[in-house]
Motif scaffolding. Structure first.
Motif, short mmCIF file in Angstrom:
data_model
loop_
_atom_site.label_atom_id
_atom_site.label_comp_id
_atom_site.label_asym_id
_atom_site.label_seq_id
_atom_site.Cartn_x
_atom_site.Cartn_y
_atom_site.Cartn_z
N LYS A 1 0.81 -1.22 0.00
CA LYS A 1 0.00 0.00 0.00
C LYS A 1 0.84 1.27 0.00
O LYS A 1 0.38 2.33 -0.38
CB LYS A 1 -0.94 0.01 1.20
N TYR A 2 2.13 1.19 0.45
CA TYR A 2 3.00 2.33 0.35
C TYR A 2 3.75 2.25 -0.97
O TYR A 2 4.62 1.41 -1.14
CB TYR A 2 4.01 2.36 1.52
N SER A 3 3.38 3.07 -1.93
CA SER A 3 3.93 2.97 -3.28
C SER A 3 4.84 4.15 -3.61
O SER A 3 4.47 5.29 -3.43
CB SER A 3 2.79 2.92 -4.31
N LYS A 4 6.05 3.84 -4.11
CA LYS A 4 6.96 4.91 -4.51
C LYS A 4 6.41 5.69 -5.70
O LYS A 4 6.69 6.85 -5.89
CB LYS A 4 8.32 4.31 -4.89
N GLU A 5 5.63 4.99 -6.55
CA GLU A 5 5.10 5.63 -7.74
C GLU A 5 4.00 6.64 -7.42
O GLU A 5 3.71 7.52 -8.21
CB GLU A 5 4.55 4.57 -8.71
N ILE A 6 3.38 6.50 -6.25
CA ILE A 6 2.30 7.41 -5.88
C ILE A 6 2.63 8.01 -4.51
O ILE A 6 2.21 7.51 -3.47
CB ILE A 6 0.95 6.67 -5.81
N SER B 1 3.57 16.57 -0.76
CA SER B 1 2.26 16.03 -1.12
C SER B 1 1.79 16.45 -2.50
O SER B 1 0.72 16.03 -2.95
CB SER B 1 1.22 16.46 -0.08
N ASN B 2 2.60 17.28 -3.19
CA ASN B 2 2.20 17.82 -4.49
C ASN B 2 0.87 18.57 -4.38
O ASN B 2 0.05 18.54 -5.28
CB ASN B 2 2.06 16.71 -5.54
N HIS B 3 0.67 19.22 -3.24
CA HIS B 3 -0.59 19.92 -2.98
C HIS B 3 -0.24 21.31 -2.46
O HIS B 3 0.04 21.49 -1.27
CB HIS B 3 -1.40 19.14 -1.93
N ARG B 4 -0.26 22.30 -3.33
CA ARG B 4 0.21 23.63 -2.99
C ARG B 4 -0.53 24.24 -1.80
O ARG B 4 0.05 24.98 -1.01
CB ARG B 4 0.08 24.55 -4.20
N GLY B 5 -1.80 23.93 -1.64
CA GLY B 5 -2.57 24.56 -0.58
C GLY B 5 -2.81 23.67 0.63
O GLY B 5 -3.65 23.99 1.48
N LEU B 6 -2.09 22.55 0.73
CA LEU B 6 -2.32 21.63 1.84
C LEU B 6 -2.07 22.32 3.19
O LEU B 6 -2.92 22.34 4.07
CB LEU B 6 -1.43 20.40 1.72
N PHE C 1 23.24 10.58 12.08
CA PHE C 1 21.81 10.66 11.78
C PHE C 1 21.67 11.16 10.35
O PHE C 1 22.60 11.74 9.78
CB PHE C 1 21.07 11.58 12.76
N ARG C 2 20.52 10.92 9.75
CA ARG C 2 20.32 11.28 8.35
C ARG C 2 20.08 12.78 8.21
O ARG C 2 19.36 13.37 9.02
CB ARG C 2 19.12 10.51 7.79
N VAL C 3 20.66 13.36 7.17
CA VAL C 3 20.48 14.78 6.88
C VAL C 3 20.10 14.94 5.41
O VAL C 3 20.71 14.32 4.54
CB VAL C 3 21.76 15.60 7.16
N PHE C 4 19.08 15.75 5.15
CA PHE C 4 18.69 16.09 3.79
C PHE C 4 18.92 17.58 3.57
O PHE C 4 18.66 18.40 4.46
CB PHE C 4 17.20 15.78 3.55
N TYR C 5 19.40 17.91 2.38
CA TYR C 5 19.60 19.30 1.99
C TYR C 5 18.66 19.56 0.82
O TYR C 5 18.83 18.97 -0.26
CB TYR C 5 21.05 19.54 1.57
N LEU C 6 17.66 20.41 1.03
CA LEU C 6 16.66 20.55 -0.03
C LEU C 6 16.09 21.94 -0.15
O LEU C 6 16.30 22.81 0.70
CB LEU C 6 15.54 19.52 0.14
N ARG D 1 14.63 20.59 -5.30
CA ARG D 1 15.87 19.85 -5.05
C ARG D 1 15.75 19.05 -3.75
O ARG D 1 15.45 19.59 -2.70
CB ARG D 1 17.04 20.83 -4.96
N GLY D 2 15.99 17.75 -3.83
CA GLY D 2 16.00 16.89 -2.65
C GLY D 2 14.63 16.40 -2.22
O GLY D 2 14.54 15.51 -1.38
N VAL D 3 13.55 16.95 -2.78
CA VAL D 3 12.20 16.57 -2.34
C VAL D 3 11.89 15.12 -2.73
O VAL D 3 11.34 14.36 -1.94
CB VAL D 3 11.14 17.52 -2.93
N GLY D 4 12.24 14.73 -3.95
CA GLY D 4 11.99 13.36 -4.39
C GLY D 4 12.74 12.35 -3.54
O GLY D 4 12.19 11.29 -3.18
N GLU D 5 13.97 12.66 -3.20
CA GLU D 5 14.77 11.78 -2.35
C GLU D 5 14.14 11.63 -0.97
O GLU D 5 14.11 10.54 -0.39
CB GLU D 5 16.19 12.34 -2.22
N LEU D 6 13.62 12.73 -0.45
CA LEU D 6 12.97 12.69 0.86
C LEU D 6 11.69 11.86 0.81
O LEU D 6 11.40 11.08 1.73
CB LEU D 6 12.67 14.11 1.34
N ARG D 7 10.90 12.02 -0.25
CA ARG D 7 9.69 11.21 -0.42
C ARG D 7 10.04 9.72 -0.39
O ARG D 7 9.38 8.93 0.28
CB ARG D 7 9.02 11.53 -1.76
#
Length: 210
Positions: free
Chosen positions: A3-8, A52-57, A178-183, A189-195
């Protein structure tokens, strides 16, 4: 397919509810959750919208520190995104700041199914000692701490190197990596990797809980 899908990545994510104190949480923490915390103007709302690809979330406020509630968003995949109140760098009074910090501490102490705590910090600012303490508390409670240095697009190459060096020093101070993301929520930049990181970790947590 699991149910957790990388494609969605988190489709149809919707605002679920807000709570002002932890006595209101009832069964809200009965499913896996990931939480986002950071100082005012760290870019939490912009990041949630980008993920979330939702500008107004999540509403992006022009007044830092305006969010004083715990805002909960429910994903179709079945886990919660929790937006914690911003603190510091705002015009909030000392009492308001103290109340927000108490709420954050209570959340970490009582939210039963919190799997990951994302700690956001504007790359244009130094990483605060208070956030280092939060990382250690999360580790003690078996919650995975992840640092996100936001607004990386605002820095040149030399400044980006400084931020990375700063995070290496923070890990050395704690003594545990610990994990660090730069985005950048603006450029993506970096959002897809974080998802992808979120999806993979929620799959693992779901498998463990079965």
């Amino acid at each position: 397919m699991h149910k957790y899908s990388k494609e969605i990545p988190f489709p149809e994510t919707k605002f679920f509810t807000s709570i002002a104190n932890l006595n209101e949480k009832e069964e809200l923490d009965s499913i896996p959750s990931i939480a986002f915390m950071g100082r005012s103007n760290s870019g939490k709302s912009s990041l949630l919208n980008a993920l979330s690809n939702h500008r107004g979330l999540a509403k992006v406020s022009r007044t830092p520190g305006k969010t004083k509630l715990i805002n909960i968003f429910r994903t179709r995949e079945g886990f919660n995104l929790v937006d914690l109140p911003g603190f510091g760098y705002s015009k909030a009074s000392h009492k308001e700041h103290k109340d927000m910090m108490k709420l954050l501490e209570g959340f970490l102490n009582t939210w039963r199914h919190l799997k990951i705590l994302f700690i956001l910090c504007d790359s244009q600012r130094e990483f605060p000692e208070e956030e280092l303490s939060t990382i250690e508390v999360a580790m003690e409670k078996k919650i995975k701490p992840v640092v996100i240095r936001t607004k990386i697009d605002k820095l040149n190459q030399s400044e980006q190197h400084r931020v990375r060096t700063e995070m290496e020093a923070a890990m050395n101070e704690i003594g545990i990596p610990f994990r660090v993301f730069y985005l950048s929520a603006t450029t993506g930049r970096g959002v897809g990797e974080l998802r992808e990181f979120i999806v993979e970790n929620m799959i693992d947590q779901t498998k463990v809980s079965k």
